[in-house]
Design a protein around this motif. Sequence first.
Motif, PDB file in Angstrom:
ATOM      1  N   MET A   1      -0.357   2.219   8.658  1.00 13.95           N
ATOM      2  CA  MET A   1      -1.305   1.147   8.957  1.00 13.95           C
ATOM      3  C   MET A   1      -2.577   1.269   8.121  1.00 13.95           C
ATOM      4  N   SER A   2      -3.029   2.489   7.875  1.00 16.54           N
ATOM      5  CA  SER A   2      -4.239   2.680   7.074  1.00 16.54           C
ATOM      6  C   SER A   2      -4.025   2.197   5.638  1.00 16.54           C
ATOM      7  N   SER A   3      -2.802   2.384   5.128  1.00 18.99           N
ATOM      8  CA  SER A   3      -2.497   1.910   3.765  1.00 18.99           C
ATOM      9  C   SER A   3      -2.518   0.382   3.703  1.00 18.99           C
ATOM     10  N   ILE A   4      -2.009  -0.250   4.748  1.00 18.66           N
ATOM     11  CA  ILE A   4      -2.071  -1.714   4.826  1.00 18.66           C
ATOM     12  C   ILE A   4      -3.524  -2.177   4.878  1.00 18.66           C
ATOM     13  N   ALA A   5      -4.341  -1.477   5.661  1.00 16.14           N
ATOM     14  CA  ALA A   5      -5.758  -1.836   5.771  1.00 16.14           C
ATOM     15  C   ALA A   5      -6.452  -1.793   4.419  1.00 16.14           C
ATOM     16  N   LYS A   6      -6.188  -0.730   3.665  1.00 13.13           N
ATOM     17  CA  LYS A   6      -6.833  -0.592   2.354  1.00 13.13           C
ATOM     18  C   LYS A   6      -6.336  -1.667   1.391  1.00 13.13           C
ATOM     19  N   TYR A   7      -5.036  -1.936   1.412  1.00 17.49           N
ATOM     20  CA  TYR A   7      -4.453  -2.981   0.561  1.00 17.49           C
ATOM     21  C   TYR A   7      -5.096  -4.338   0.865  1.00 17.49           C
ATOM     22  N   LEU A   8      -5.236  -4.651   2.152  1.00 13.81           N
ATOM     23  CA  LEU A   8      -5.797  -5.951   2.542  1.00 13.81           C
ATOM     24  C   LEU A   8      -7.285  -6.041   2.203  1.00 13.81           C
ATOM     25  N   ALA A   9      -8.010  -4.942   2.382  1.00 15.85           N
ATOM     26  CA  ALA A   9      -9.430  -4.947   2.041  1.00 15.85           C
ATOM     27  C   ALA A   9      -9.626  -5.200   0.552  1.00 15.85           C
TER      28      ALA A   9
ATOM     29  N   VAL B   1      -0.028  -1.827 -10.886  1.00 21.34           N
ATOM     30  CA  VAL B   1       0.808  -2.326  -9.794  1.00 21.34           C
ATOM     31  C   VAL B   1       0.067  -2.184  -8.471  1.00 21.34           C
ATOM     32  N   SER B   2       0.430  -3.031  -7.504  1.00 18.76           N
ATOM     33  CA  SER B   2       0.013  -2.811  -6.120  1.00 18.76           C
ATOM     34  C   SER B   2       0.932  -1.754  -5.519  1.00 18.76           C
ATOM     35  N   TYR B   3       0.468  -1.105  -4.470  1.00 15.40           N
ATOM     36  CA  TYR B   3       1.349  -0.166  -3.773  1.00 15.40           C
ATOM     37  C   TYR B   3       0.919   0.000  -2.322  1.00 15.40           C
ATOM     38  N   ILE B   4       1.909   0.295  -1.496  1.00  7.48           N
ATOM     39  CA  ILE B   4       1.675   0.632  -0.091  1.00  7.48           C
ATOM     40  C   ILE B   4       2.627   1.760   0.275  1.00  7.48           C
ATOM     41  N   PHE B   5       2.071   2.910   0.625  1.00  9.94           N
ATOM     42  CA  PHE B   5       2.895   4.011   1.132  1.00  9.94           C
ATOM     43  C   PHE B   5       2.113   4.769   2.195  1.00  9.94           C
ATOM     44  N   GLY B   6       2.832   5.392   3.098  1.00  7.53           N
ATOM     45  CA  GLY B   6       2.224   6.034   4.250  1.00  7.53           C
ATOM     46  C   GLY B   6       1.776   7.447   3.996  1.00  7.53           C
ATOM     47  N   GLY B   7       0.811   7.610   3.143  1.00 10.41           N
ATOM     48  CA  GLY B   7       0.317   8.946   2.842  1.00 10.41           C
ATOM     49  C   GLY B   7      -0.994   8.855   2.089  1.00 10.41           C
ATOM     50  N   SER B   8      -1.478  10.000   1.649  1.00 17.26           N
ATOM     51  CA  SER B   8      -2.745  10.068   0.935  1.00 17.26           C
ATOM     52  C   SER B   8      -2.606  11.040  -0.230  1.00 17.26           C
ATOM     53  N   THR B   9      -3.218  10.715  -1.356  1.00 15.27           N
ATOM     54  CA  THR B   9      -3.158  11.571  -2.534  1.00 15.27           C
ATOM     55  C   THR B   9      -4.562  11.805  -3.083  1.00 15.27           C
ATOM     56  N   GLU B  10      -4.665  12.823  -3.936  1.00 15.40           N
ATOM     57  CA  GLU B  10      -5.947  13.099  -4.575  1.00 15.40           C
ATOM     58  C   GLU B  10      -6.299  12.031  -5.600  1.00 15.40           C
ATOM     59  N   PHE B  11      -5.272  11.392  -6.195  1.00 18.22           N
ATOM     60  CA  PHE B  11      -5.575  10.433  -7.262  1.00 18.22           C
ATOM     61  C   PHE B  11      -5.962   9.073  -6.721  1.00 18.22           C
ATOM     62  N   SER B  12      -5.619   8.755  -5.454  1.00 12.90           N
ATOM     63  CA  SER B  12      -5.910   7.408  -4.974  1.00 12.90           C
ATOM     64  C   SER B  12      -6.443   7.362  -3.556  1.00 12.90           C
ATOM     65  N   GLY B  13      -6.515   8.517  -2.873  1.00 10.86           N
ATOM     66  CA  GLY B  13      -6.895   8.482  -1.466  1.00 10.86           C
ATOM     67  C   GLY B  13      -5.772   7.890  -0.636  1.00 10.86           C
TER      68      GLY B  13
END
Length: 436
Positions: free
Chosen positions: A18-26, A133-145
């Motif tokens: 859900m947090s990834s969706i939130a960031k994508y939509l923002a 590209v756009s992306y949505i995945f359920g995790g967090s990385t150092e390169f993109s948060g």
Amino acid sequence: MRKKFKDIYILGIGGSGMSSIAKYLAQSGHKVKGYDQRKSFITNQLEQDGISIDFDKEKLTYSTDIHYIYSSAMNMDDEYLVKYKNKENVVSRPDWLSAVSQSNRVIGITGTHGKTSTTALLAHIFHYNNTDVSYIFGGSTEFSGIGGHKGDWDQPLVLETDEAFNTFKNFKIGDLLVTNIDEDHLDYFKSFNNLKDAFKNVIEKVENNLVLNYDDEYLKTIQVNTNCLTYSSKEDTDFKIEFPNKFTFDNTDYEINTNLIGSHFISNIVGGVCLAYLNGISIDDSLEAIESFPGVKRRIEYLGSALGAKVYDDYGHHPTEIDATITALKESTRGNLFVIFQPHRYSRTKNNFQNFKDVLKKADLSIVVDIYPAGETIIPGVSSKNFECENIKYLKSMRMVPSFLSNRINQNDTILTIGAGDITLLGPEIIKYFDE
């Protein structure tokens, strides 16, 4: 839904998906807010990105002018959430993702294991090669948060294509990579055959390109009518893997240089290279990008060292995932491997008990703490105490672990915390305790 909404409210915004969706939509220009039951590393990141979050559901209000998206983990019959139920402007995460897939060119990554890391890897390959590209995945990385990003309008959406709750059932997918199919989510699917049928339904609807891992016994039996590349360490496939870090394609040998630990990551990397190749990125360019890929947080994530022992954290919550992680760390550890496991859900613990126990025995010593229920009610007779045997120790509370380990750890040992619950908080506490 025909109405276009500027304001979006996400129920369960602290979840990884859900947090990834939130960031994508923002990033898409929406005004995004949300609710979650507790503060976390994820909610802190979202607030730093300017997304406002409520933590008191008693104060939640409903409006016809707001588009609501709710997590599958939310109980919509709750007295404070039932007001949102069955409203036209309120949709579930699977329904929202399905709608997004209809309006985007989707490159999907699915499979019981490895889909988050591989989606993040593929997004990194594209961005490293100047393709936004756009992306949505359920995790967090150092390169993109947090794993959500809105890219250029004419570029595809790289999407983690989730099988839980049959989320991916109605996705429209252009290209798809399938890493594997294993027994999980059987509380929802009821049988492994039903789960395999769900994957098959999605695979058969792929419109353009397909990538399949032929190390998986079921995937290599599927007949497909679309353009398909295959990879394997055992079968005669398009991309032939040679562990620990090589593969061959079109009579050319390639070497993978990566910080990621374990043969399962090498397999997923080759799958990602296949999909990137089908989308115009050369193998050499993909391999160069992979050298700088830091991995996804909580996937054999190195946290630091204490008393000469390395401490790692991992999200694994299925026997196959835990087996792969333990195997990878055993191969790279000169001393003993200590594993602290928090089972996730009573139903998963019950259905996989013996497999969990067999895998945990592969460590030099495993500690099992109480089950993280993830909203499930207790199943009588299902308890972490049942794991205890010669080299598996039961400790009721995570707070007991640092002191238990402190006089057992030596130079060159490895400590792994693993599970999908709040055990991720334990690793830093172990390091802090040892340092003091």
